[in-house]
Scaffold this active site. Sequence first.
Site, PDB file in Angstrom:
ATOM      1  N   CYS A   1       0.865  -1.181   0.000  1.00  0.00           N
ATOM      2  CA  CYS A   1       0.000   0.000   0.000  1.00  0.00           C
ATOM      3  C   CYS A   1       0.898   1.226   0.000  1.00  0.00           C
ATOM      4  CB  CYS A   1      -0.857  -0.026   1.267  1.00  0.00           C
ATOM      5  SG  CYS A   1      -1.890   1.424   1.499  1.00  0.00           S
TER       6      CYS A   1
ATOM      7  N   CYS B   1      -1.136   3.848  -6.550  1.00  0.00           N
ATOM      8  CA  CYS B   1      -1.933   3.237  -5.478  1.00  0.00           C
ATOM      9  C   CYS B   1      -2.163   1.803  -5.928  1.00  0.00           C
ATOM     10  CB  CYS B   1      -3.263   3.983  -5.326  1.00  0.00           C
ATOM     11  SG  CYS B   1      -4.514   3.101  -4.365  1.00  0.00           S
TER      12      CYS B   1
HETATM   13  N1  DGL Z   1      -4.016   0.708  -1.887  1.00  0.00           N
HETATM   14  C1  DGL Z   1      -3.598   1.852  -1.169  1.00  0.00           C
HETATM   15  C2  DGL Z   1      -2.405   2.540  -1.794  1.00  0.00           C
HETATM   16  O1  DGL Z   1      -1.624   1.906  -2.465  1.00  0.00           O
HETATM   17  C3  DGL Z   1      -4.547   2.809  -0.548  1.00  0.00           C
HETATM   18  C4  DGL Z   1      -5.933   2.932  -0.935  1.00  0.00           C
HETATM   19  C5  DGL Z   1      -6.697   3.572   0.163  1.00  0.00           C
HETATM   20  O2  DGL Z   1      -7.007   2.846   1.113  1.00  0.00           O
HETATM   21  O3  DGL Z   1      -6.963   4.780   0.100  1.00  0.00           O
HETATM   22  O4  DGL Z   1      -2.202   3.710  -1.602  1.00  0.00           O
END
Ligand code: DGL
Length: 283
Positions: free
Chosen positions: A89, A200
């Site tokens: 993430c 993301c």
């Molecule tokens: N998948 C996450 C990222 O790579 C975050 C998405 C979220 O929860 O806002 O930033």
Amino acid sequence: MTLPHPLPEQDPELTTFNALRVGVFDSGLGGLSMMAALRHSLPGATFHYVADSGHAPYGERDDAFILARCEAITQALLDMGADMIVVACNTATAVAIRELRHAWPRLPFIGVEPGIKPAITLSPSGRIGVLATPMTLASAKFRSLVDAHAAGMALTLQPCPGLAAEIEKGALDSPALRGLVQRFSAPLLQADVDTAVLGCTHYPLIRPLFEAALPGVRLVDTSGAVARHARRLAQVLVHTGERSAAADAADLTLWTTGDPMHLQSVARQWLDAPTLRARALGD
Ligand code: DGL
């Protein structure tokens, strides 16, 4: 199944990763976009994936909340016997990885960051767009990444509030998602970018929508590079004997603070693993 771009190359010095236990987590479904590359790079390893969907999205939360969630999930993965942790993430990495490394100095953490460096290498014009959560783009870690590698370059930074939350719903081709992707892609088209960073881990799950909204634009995601890095680190762990003694029965176990059936159904499609099961994880 959509495989990551590009798939990591297997390096010749083969190591077997049997009995290596890898914890992976994300605010929700996004980290699934890294699992194919990770499994490919670490044959024989077993994975525990935690989707914190009960608390997603992180990208519009404050630092203290995100850090507390990352600490709780790290502890849960350690209780499952994780030898190393992939913070799959961008937002959690930007906000919390320093503190996690400080709190667990002997535990290897691998983070992800928007692929600015590969984008610079790939972009002929230097006009690059970065799509990410508001928290990632506002973070000090992201600012240092830009200062170190892209100072003075024409970057178009596009926060995408609401996009990860919409992807969490699991309908990866919905009209609502198409609308958001078009809205967030418009400034990149306006800036005439030739390369766009999917900053993301949720966004590669809807890569076809970005391909349609940004025709001719090269899309960059970092799952291949992260998986290669994880392999190098895992080789060190294997060589130094720092890993769990016993292998798990399943090569991938899914956990969620949200609805297990929901995670299971998206993971089954995305990973092409029809019998995959998800379990509930308490807060
Ligand atoms: N998948 C996450 C990222 O790579 C975050 C998405 C979220 O929860 O806002 O930033």
